[in-house]
Each structure stands twice: as structure tokens, then as C-alpha cells.
Design a protein around this motif. Structure first.
Motif, PDB file in Angstrom:
ATOM      1  N   PRO A 176      -3.829   5.277   0.247  1.00  0.00           N
ATOM      2  CA  PRO A 176      -3.001   4.918  -0.916  1.00  0.00           C
ATOM      3  C   PRO A 176      -1.507   4.952  -0.622  1.00  0.00           C
ATOM      4  O   PRO A 176      -0.712   4.477  -1.425  1.00  0.00           O
ATOM      5  N   PHE A 177      -1.096   5.515   0.511  1.00  0.00           N
ATOM      6  CA  PHE A 177       0.323   5.620   0.856  1.00  0.00           C
ATOM      7  C   PHE A 177       0.812   4.504   1.768  1.00  0.00           C
ATOM      8  O   PHE A 177       1.970   4.111   1.724  1.00  0.00           O
ATOM      9  N   GLY A 178      -0.069   4.017   2.667  1.00  0.00           N
ATOM     10  CA  GLY A 178       0.367   3.018   3.627  1.00  0.00           C
ATOM     11  C   GLY A 178      -0.720   2.661   4.611  1.00  0.00           C
ATOM     12  O   GLY A 178      -1.894   3.021   4.434  1.00  0.00           O
ATOM     13  N   ILE A 179      -0.326   1.942   5.694  1.00  0.00           N
ATOM     14  CA  ILE A 179      -1.275   1.424   6.666  1.00  0.00           C
ATOM     15  C   ILE A 179      -0.840   1.843   8.067  1.00  0.00           C
ATOM     16  O   ILE A 179       0.308   1.619   8.465  1.00  0.00           O
TER      17      ILE A 179
ATOM     18  N   ARG B 230       3.129   1.131   8.403  1.00  0.00           N
ATOM     19  CA  ARG B 230       3.860   0.440   7.357  1.00  0.00           C
ATOM     20  C   ARG B 230       3.670   1.189   6.039  1.00  0.00           C
ATOM     21  O   ARG B 230       2.537   1.441   5.625  1.00  0.00           O
ATOM     22  N   GLU B 231       4.762   1.539   5.405  1.00  0.00           N
ATOM     23  CA  GLU B 231       4.649   2.110   4.064  1.00  0.00           C
ATOM     24  C   GLU B 231       4.209   1.015   3.103  1.00  0.00           C
ATOM     25  O   GLU B 231       4.797  -0.059   3.064  1.00  0.00           O
TER      26      GLU B 231
ATOM     27  N   ALA C  68      -1.982  -6.002   1.788  1.00  0.00           N
ATOM     28  CA  ALA C  68      -2.476  -5.180   2.891  1.00  0.00           C
ATOM     29  C   ALA C  68      -2.959  -6.041   4.055  1.00  0.00           C
ATOM     30  O   ALA C  68      -2.619  -5.771   5.221  1.00  0.00           O
ATOM     31  N   PHE C  69      -3.729  -7.080   3.773  1.00  0.00           N
ATOM     32  CA  PHE C  69      -4.251  -7.892   4.874  1.00  0.00           C
ATOM     33  C   PHE C  69      -3.171  -8.749   5.516  1.00  0.00           C
ATOM     34  O   PHE C  69      -3.249  -9.067   6.705  1.00  0.00           O
TER      35      PHE C  69
END
Length: 388
Positions: free
Chosen positions: A91-94, A111-112, A121-122
Motif C-alpha cells: 500500500p506504500f509503494g513498489i 517507487r513511492e 502500478a503496472f
């Protein structure tokens, strides 16, 4: 779990995976020892080894002779024989990492992206994969593995609340991941991926029966039995964070109250108004109860505490277990602590996610991947993945 060859239909690609998995787990290892371990003839193993060497997946080494005759050649995985990308969405980033066949992290990036939508996201994932794979231009990229919070497919719990990816219900994860990256795609819960990473590259390699307690935004865990992660009937085994432990306690987005992760998780720590040390002292009794529940349910050799939390925080929690409750694990013949802190660190999730993709090519243990590949009529090992 013993790796064994087969003479059944589709046996040839399966046996190649068996041999390669044996080399990956036990190398450096001689052909004769592989044959003994997997139940194939030395001739069959030698044929497979020759093919794997030609494809660049393994290396053959021979020590200098110390007496008469030549010592047998030993085999090991070629670290640069292939790569995979591990992705972790929270839920915060990738987070993402490029990882070689030996599990080494070549490079990682973050990445935030708080509460990212699937489209956003994708898009980020596609760009991150391009950035990472350029570091090994021309290298063989086997695939991409995605880890994200579960559970999956449970109406009242999946993608609901602050510890999950809210708004991701009914997203075709595998298809979206493959489309955004152009790579063979796989996905798993983050706690199972972290346990897999720890089994392959951390403390888990020392044990055949252990419980990995995943301390992330939420709380989860999985039992590792004979080196394999137990997933349950629908792949959701391990949602210990939703065990009600406090009668009349805090309401949980899952619909229950007093759930474990409302008190023991990074999200719970974020809501705390005091110091980290004070928080650990506050939740220590609940944590000790959780340890006793896990031990009595699964009888593990040890509980390995890992996930996204800092090593300092995990060490504080482990230290709070000095006065554990009595359980089936309170044995006089113990040789290991009942609770240990993982060695793999925060990269365990990414390594485990990348291992999903590698295992889609190398490992016979992922039955669903092997079956899907068989139905597609493709041999990913022989085709060699995709060049970056």
C-alpha cells in the motif's frame, strides 16, 4: 521434499528441471551423486547435463588431481546463466530487483506510490523492469514474479482495508504483469514469496520444518514443510493476522474484531503514538500468544521472524520472547531458539518473487506452473526465456 525423476509422459523436460534444481540446491555436485539423489541413471543425467551446459545454465568444474586419475567434475549453477525480476507491491509503494540464478541482487529500485491504482502500478512496473533489465543487456531474462498482500479470492477480506491493495479486486494480475513487461509472469502472496526467499537464501536453508512469520504492513505467515511452502486449498494459508486474539478488541476491515494484525504489524506501529520500544513492550504479550498458537498448530523446528520491518525492530520483538508460554515447542532437546530473526532482510520478498519466475523454468515443485506450461505446449527451459 525429495526430488525424483520420472519416466512418465512429459518426463524429459521434467527430468531436466529435476536435475537443474538438484544442482541449484546442492551444487557443486557430481553427476553420480545427482543420479543417486533423483533416481535417474548416470547416463540420463549426463545427457541432461550436457544439454544444460550447452544452454549456459550450469558450469562444470574439475579440481586439480592429487593422485592417480582425474577427480570427477562437479556442477554448479551459472549465476549469469539467466536473470529474473522480482516485484513487490505494498500500500506504500513498489519495489523491484534484478536477480541472477544464484539469488544475488544485481540492482534494486523503489517507487513511492501510496495506494496505487492498477493502471498506475503496472505503468511503473513496466518502466522499472526496462530500467533493471538494461543493466544486463543481452542477458537471458527468464521472467518476472510479483508479490503482493493477500488473501486472494475472499470476498470479505481480499483487497479490503489498509493492509491490502484496496481497489485491486478482479484485476487479472498475471495477464496485466505479462502485458506491462513482455515477460512470462507469475504472482504470489508476499508472505509466501518472503518465505521462499528465506528458504533459498537465508536461515530457512538450515531447516526442513519451520514457520516464517511475515511482519509487513499487515501480518501473515506460512509453514514451510520439507522445503515447500504450504499454501492451503485456495492458496491463502497463513493469514494469521486475521486470527481474533482480543475479545471485544479493535474493529478489523475483515469484519471481525480484535484481529492480531490490528496490534502486531507495521500498520499498527504507524498508528502508535509512542516510541518503538514502548510499542514493543505493549504488544509483547500478544506476540507471545501468537508464538504459542503457531507452535501448537504447526510444531515447527523454529519460527523465523522476517518481512518488511527493520532488523532492529525484529530483534526487539524476538527479544521480547524470553518468557514464552509453554507449548509443544518447549522441548528439553531443542538445539535452536524457538524464535529467530531472518537473515534475508527486506530483499527476501524480491528474491522469492524472482524465484517464482525462475522456478517456472527450473523447478518441478510448482505444479500449477508446470501444468500451465504443459498446456501451452511450451518448454521455457529449452526456449531460454527472453533476451533483454
Amino acid at each position: 521434499m525429495a526430488l525424483r525423476g520420472t519416466n512418465q509422459e512429459f518426463g524429459r523436460p521434467y527430468n531436466r528441471r529435476i536435475v537443474l534444481e538438484s544442482i541449484r540446491l546442492q551444487g557443486p555436485i557430481a553427476r553420480g551423486e545427482i543420479a543417486r539423489r533423483v533416481g535417474l541413471t548416470v547416463q540420463t543425467v549426463s545427457t541432461i547435463v550436457r544439454e544444460l551446459e550447452e544452454q549456459g545454465y550450469i558450469l562444470s568444474l574439475r579440481e586439480e588431481p592429487k593422485g592417480r586419475g582425474l577427480p570427477p567434475a562437479t556442477l554448479r549453477i551459472n549465476p549469469e546463466g539467466g536473470y529474473a525480476v522480482g516485484i513487490h507491491i505494498t500500500p506504500f509503494g513498489i519495489s523491484a530487483a534484478l536477480i541472477n540464478l544464484s539469488g544475488d541482487v544485481i540492482e534494486s529500485t523503489y517507487r513511492e506510490a501510496p495506494n496505487a491504482t492498477p493502471d498506475h502500478a503496472f505503468d511503473l512496473i513496466g518502466a522499472m523492469v526496462v530500467e533493471l533489465t538494461r543493466l544486463r543487456a543481452g542477458g537471458r531474462v527468464l521472467g518476472v514474479g510479483l508479490a503482493l498482500p493477500g488473501p486472494f479470492g475472499v470476498e470479505s477480506m481480499s483487497f479490503v482495508g489498509p493492509t491490502t491493495m484496496t481497489g485491486w479486486k478482479d484485476v487479472a494480475l498475471r495477464e496485466r504483469l505479462a502485458t506491462s513487461t513482455g515477460l512470462p509472469a507469475f504472482f504470489e502472496t508476499d508472505m509466501a514469496a518472503a518465505a521462499m526467499g528465506e528458504r533459498l537464501y537465508g536461515l530457512g536453508a538450515q531447516f526442513s520444518e519451520y514457520y516464517y512469520l511475515y511482519f509487513g504492513v499487515g501480518l501473515g505467515g506460512v509453514m514451510v514443510h520439507d522445503g515447500s511452502v504450504l499454501r492451503g486449498a485456495w492458496g491463502n494459508a497463513g493469514e494469521v493476522g486475521h486470527i481474533p486474539v482480543v475479545p471485544g478488541g479493535e474493529a478489523c476491515p475483515c469484519g471481525n474484531s480484535g484481529c492480531l494484525e490490528r496490534y502486531l504489524s507495521l500498520e499498527a506501529l504507524r498508528r502508535w503514538n509512542g516510541s518503538e520500544a514502548d510499542w514493543v513492550a505493549e504488544v509483547a504479550p500478544i506476540f507471545r500468544n501468537a508464538v504459542a498458537i503457531i507452535e501448537n498448530l504447526f510444531d515447527p523446528e523454529t519460527i523465523i521472524l522476517g518481512g518488511l520491518a527493520s532488523t532492529d525492530l525484529l530483534e526487539r520483538l524476538a527479544s521480547s520472547t524470553e518468557c514464552l508460554h509453554n507449548s509443544v515447542s518447549a522441548r528439553k532437546d531443542r538445539t535452536t531458539p524457538r524464535v529467530m530473526v531472518a537473515r534475508g532482510g527486506q530483499h527476501s520478498v524480491l528474491r522469492g518473487a524472482a524465484a517464482l519466475a525462475v522456478s517456472g523454468v527450473l523447478s518441478p515443485r510448482f505444479g500449477q506452473i508446470f501444468t500451465a506450461e504443459r498446456e501451452r505446449g511450451r518448454d521455457l527451459l529449452k526456449s531460454g526465456g527472453i533476451a533483454a
